[in-house]
Structures are given as structure tokens and as C-alpha cells.
Design a protein around this motif. Structure first.
Motif, PDB file in Angstrom:
ATOM      1  N   MET A   1      24.813  46.772  50.585  1.00  0.00           N
ATOM      2  CA  MET A   1      24.935  45.853  49.451  1.00  0.00           C
ATOM      3  C   MET A   1      26.368  45.325  49.356  1.00  0.00           C
ATOM      4  N   VAL A   2      26.520  44.016  49.157  1.00  0.00           N
ATOM      5  CA  VAL A   2      27.831  43.401  49.011  1.00  0.00           C
ATOM      6  C   VAL A   2      28.344  43.652  47.600  1.00  0.00           C
ATOM      7  N   GLU A   3      29.541  44.218  47.475  1.00  0.00           N
ATOM      8  CA  GLU A   3      30.112  44.521  46.167  1.00  0.00           C
ATOM      9  C   GLU A   3      30.937  43.345  45.657  1.00  0.00           C
ATOM     10  N   PRO A   4      30.862  43.044  44.341  1.00  0.00           N
ATOM     11  CA  PRO A   4      31.708  41.985  43.789  1.00  0.00           C
ATOM     12  C   PRO A   4      33.186  42.328  43.926  1.00  0.00           C
ATOM     13  N   ILE A   5      33.992  41.310  44.172  1.00  0.00           N
ATOM     14  CA  ILE A   5      35.437  41.498  44.286  1.00  0.00           C
ATOM     15  C   ILE A   5      36.206  40.622  43.304  1.00  0.00           C
ATOM     16  N   TYR A   6      35.484  39.842  42.498  1.00  0.00           N
ATOM     17  CA  TYR A   6      36.143  38.885  41.609  1.00  0.00           C
ATOM     18  C   TYR A   6      35.369  38.780  40.305  1.00  0.00           C
ATOM     19  N   VAL A  27      28.660  33.746  48.312  1.00  0.00           N
ATOM     20  CA  VAL A  27      29.797  33.784  47.396  1.00  0.00           C
ATOM     21  C   VAL A  27      29.395  34.412  46.071  1.00  0.00           C
ATOM     22  N   ARG A  28      28.215  34.035  45.557  1.00  0.00           N
ATOM     23  CA  ARG A  28      27.774  34.563  44.264  1.00  0.00           C
ATOM     24  C   ARG A  28      27.708  36.085  44.262  1.00  0.00           C
ATOM     25  N   HIS A 351      36.820  26.596  41.980  1.00  0.00           N
ATOM     26  CA  HIS A 351      37.663  27.781  41.731  1.00  0.00           C
ATOM     27  C   HIS A 351      36.919  29.059  42.107  1.00  0.00           C
ATOM     28  N   MET A 352      35.669  29.204  41.617  1.00  0.00           N
ATOM     29  CA  MET A 352      34.922  30.430  41.886  1.00  0.00           C
ATOM     30  C   MET A 352      34.506  30.532  43.350  1.00  0.00           C
ATOM     31  N   ASN A 353      34.446  29.421  44.041  1.00  0.00           N
ATOM     32  CA  ASN A 353      34.189  29.454  45.476  1.00  0.00           C
ATOM     33  C   ASN A 353      35.439  29.871  46.251  1.00  0.00           C
TER      34      ASN A 353
END
Length: 363
Positions: A1-6, A27-28, A351-353
Motif C-alpha cells: 500500500m502506498v502511504e501518504p507523504i503530504y 498522486v492522490r 500545487h497538490m500535484n
């Protein structure tokens, strides 16, 4: 699983959640927003200080408004994780009940509370968090305290919540940064005092750097430093031994008070085009009305597109935000020049990208 970093701290407005929904799936999954529910009516709220008399007295209408807003947000999140802070409406327990129930039972979002809030509201949020099985976020406002953050107050809250540390997220929120050096010291003190207090599931350090006083500018364009990015980089370098990751947060391309303000039916005659560079924000003021307003909007978009910081439309770090700005700059007539909501959505989108990609770039 990809963990959020932002963790972008965003208001629950359509421009923000549409921007999040517009990110590529890859990205999401790296982005976990902290959504602050905006107030429905009344004056601007002060951080950490509830109004003595709440002006929102129409409970049925507030309930309908809030439930619809949460359902729209849940749809935009599409099963991904993040947080919801109902700070401005949580005292309306009856009106907020259905919306918060939907958050707890129909999404992967986690609720948020804070040490400054009433114990009954803290307990209510903890009960919903227990029901969801996803735990809770504790948002500590570092800019409204009287001196250094208190470990005792935080331990008291943890005891009140009755949830294990493995279900607790610590969100250290500096708010709007006017002095980066002072804010960095403040962040280090808070991290030392609170960061190792328990074995937190997640620790987030967030701050806001996007300016608010844009209507006082004498020039149509401005460059503003990304103090939020500077602070995180400095704190991370100063505390390499900190256990676990220290997740980066910011207020994207909105000022830190944005979520405390009711949406105005009739706003100012100007809006902002926003662009995020590695260390700065590029900001251009554009008119919303007038016979030649579309041409002036396009001229402002060209200033951004022609800057050295613009990432282009074929760069691997570009997004639909860059594509829109490029098309706006090259277009003709009023169609496609956008409005204030479009500009802020495009600002959030690029920005979020960009920020997650910036975080994983080689040092």
C-alpha cells in the motif's frame, strides 16, 4: 500500500475537493488532505476561539447543508484517507449528526479534535472514531497558545479519548507564518515536547505561507516565499533522530484563515492566479469584471507561463493545472479565461500535484 507523504490543509469548498479529485490516482494516494469544515453563516472565526454566540441558529438548514457537503466530500475522496475537522459546526451536535455519521460509516476519513475544545465534544468525536475503527487526529494549534505547548494538556486529552496511540494522529499546526525563523523554533519546541509523548500513528507538521493581504498590493504580480516548505526542511534536518516520518503539511495555495471565512455571495472585483515554484509562490492579480477582463486575465497567465519556474505542459511533474494555464495564456476571447473559483481550483491542482513529487526528489 502506498502511504501518504503530504497533508494539504483545505477548506471544504468545491474548488478544493474538485482539485483533489482531479489528481492522477498515483498522486492522490500520496496526498491525505485535512479538510476544515467552513462555517455556513456569520463573521470570520478566530482560530482556537469559538464565538460566544453562534450565529447559525437554523439547525435544520445547517443539517441539510452540512450533510450535503460531507456527501460531496466523501465522493471526491473516493475511498482514500484524510481527516475532517468540523471545528466550526461541531457544537451543533444535532445538525451535524447525520453528516458526521456518514463520514464515520461511508468513508476512510478520520475525524479531528483538539486540546482547546470542550470535553463533551472531544468525547463525541472519540465515540465516532471508535465506531469507524479508524482512530482520530489531534490538531494542536501552535499559533494560539500562551507559551510553549503543554504535554499535560495533551495527555489529558489522550486519556479523555480512550483510544490507543496506534489510532492517534498528531497534527502540529503553526498556522500563518509571518516570521520563518520564529516559526521554525516554535515547531522544534512543539516537536520535542509533544512528538515523542506517545507512539503516534502519524505526526504531521503543517504551516501556511500563502499571503492574505493581496488586495493591498500596488503591483499586479507578486512572489511570496514558501515559508511552510522552508520550515519543514529545516526541522527535518534538525531532528534526524525523530522516530518515524514527520509528514509535510501546508495550506496549499490558500491563506491559513481561508477555512474560517463564510463564502461571500459578492466578492472583490479581482481574483488570483497562483503557481507553485520550488521555493516561492507566483501570484498574479486578475480582474473578474470589466469589458477587457478576459484579455487582462490572459496577460497574467502569460506572465506565469513565461516565467522560468513554469514546469511546462509536457514535463513529468506537470498536471492539468499547467495545461489550463498554458491554454488560458494562448487563448482568445472570454471563453476559457475562467473565474475566481476556476483559478483557485487550478492553483490547488498544480500545487497538490507538484508537492508530492518535490518531496520524493533526490536530495
Amino acid at each position: 500500500m502506498v502511504e501518504p507523504i503530504y497533508v494539504p490543509v483545505l477548506p471544504t469548498r468545491r474548488s478544493a475537493w474538485d482539485a483533489y479529485a482531479g489528481l492522477d490516482t498515483e498522486v492522490r494516494r500520496r496526498v491525505a488532505p485535512l479538510w476544515t469544515v467552513v462555517p455556513r453563516v456569520g463573521p470570520e472565526r478566530i482560530r482556537g476561539a469559538p464565538l460566544a454566540t453562534d450565529p447559525d441558529t437554523d439547525s435544520p438548514e445547517l443539517g441539510r447543508w452540512f450533510t450535503k457537503r460531507m456527501d460531496d466530500l466523501i465522493e471526491a475522496m473516493d475511498g482514500l484517507t484524510g481527516w475532517v475537522d468540523p471545528v466550526h459546526i461541531e457544537r451543533h451536535v444535532e445538525a451535524s449528526a447525520i453528516g458526521l455519521w456518514h463520514v464515520a460509516t461511508r468513508s476512510e476519513l478520520r475525524l479531528v479534535t483538539g486540546p482547546e475544545r470542550a470535553p463533551t465534544l472531544q468525547r463525541y468525536a472519540a465515540d465516532l472514531a471508535f465506531l469507524s475503527g479508524r482512530g482520530i487526529g489531534i490538531r494542536v494549534l501552535l499559533d494560539v497558545g500562551r507559551g510553549e505547548p503543554s504535554p499535560t494538556d495533551l495527555l489529558t486529552l489522550i486519556a479523555q479519548l480512550r483510544l490507543p496511540p496506534s489510532q492517534l494522529d498528531l497534527i502540529l499546526d503553526i498556522g500563518m507564518v509571518a516570521d520563518a525563523t520564529k516559526a521554525t523554533k516554535q515547531a522544534l519546541v512543539a516537536l520535542d515536547a509533544l512528538g515523542a509523548l506517545v507512539s503516534w500513528r502519524t505526526v504531521v507538521l503543517t504551516a501556511g505561507a500563502f499571503p492574505r493581504d493581496w488586495d493591498r498590493w500596488e503591483q499586479p504580480t507578486r512572489i511570496a516565499e514558501r515559508h511552510d516548505w522552508q520550515i519543514h526542511q529545516t526541522v527535518r534536518a534538525a531532528r534526524p533522530e525523530f522516530p518515524g516520518p514527520l509528514i509535510y503539511g501546508d495550506y496549499s495555495v490558500e491563506h491559513a484563515q481561508s477555512a474560517n471565512i463564510v463564502a461571500r455571495r459578492y466578492g472583490p472585483a479581482y481574483g488570483l492566479l497562483r503557481y507553485t515554484a520550488p521555493h516561492d509562490f507566483l501570484i498574479a492579480r486578475a480582474p473578474l469584471r470589466g469589458p477587457d477582463h478576459a484579455d487582462r486575465v490572459r496577460a497574467m497567465a502569460r506572465r506565469i507561463v513565461m516565467s522560468d519556474a513554469f514546469r511546462g505542459i509536457e514535463d513529468t511533474t506537470s498536471s492539468d493545472g499547467e495545461t489550463w494555464l498554458h491554454a488560458c495564456a494562448d487563448g482568445d476571447g472570454s471563453t476559457g479565461s475562467g473565474n475566481a473559483e476556476t483559478w483557485i481550483r487550478v492553483g490547488h491542482l498544480q500545487h497538490m500535484n507538484y508537492v508530492p513529487r518535490q518531496l520524493i526528489q533526490p536530495k
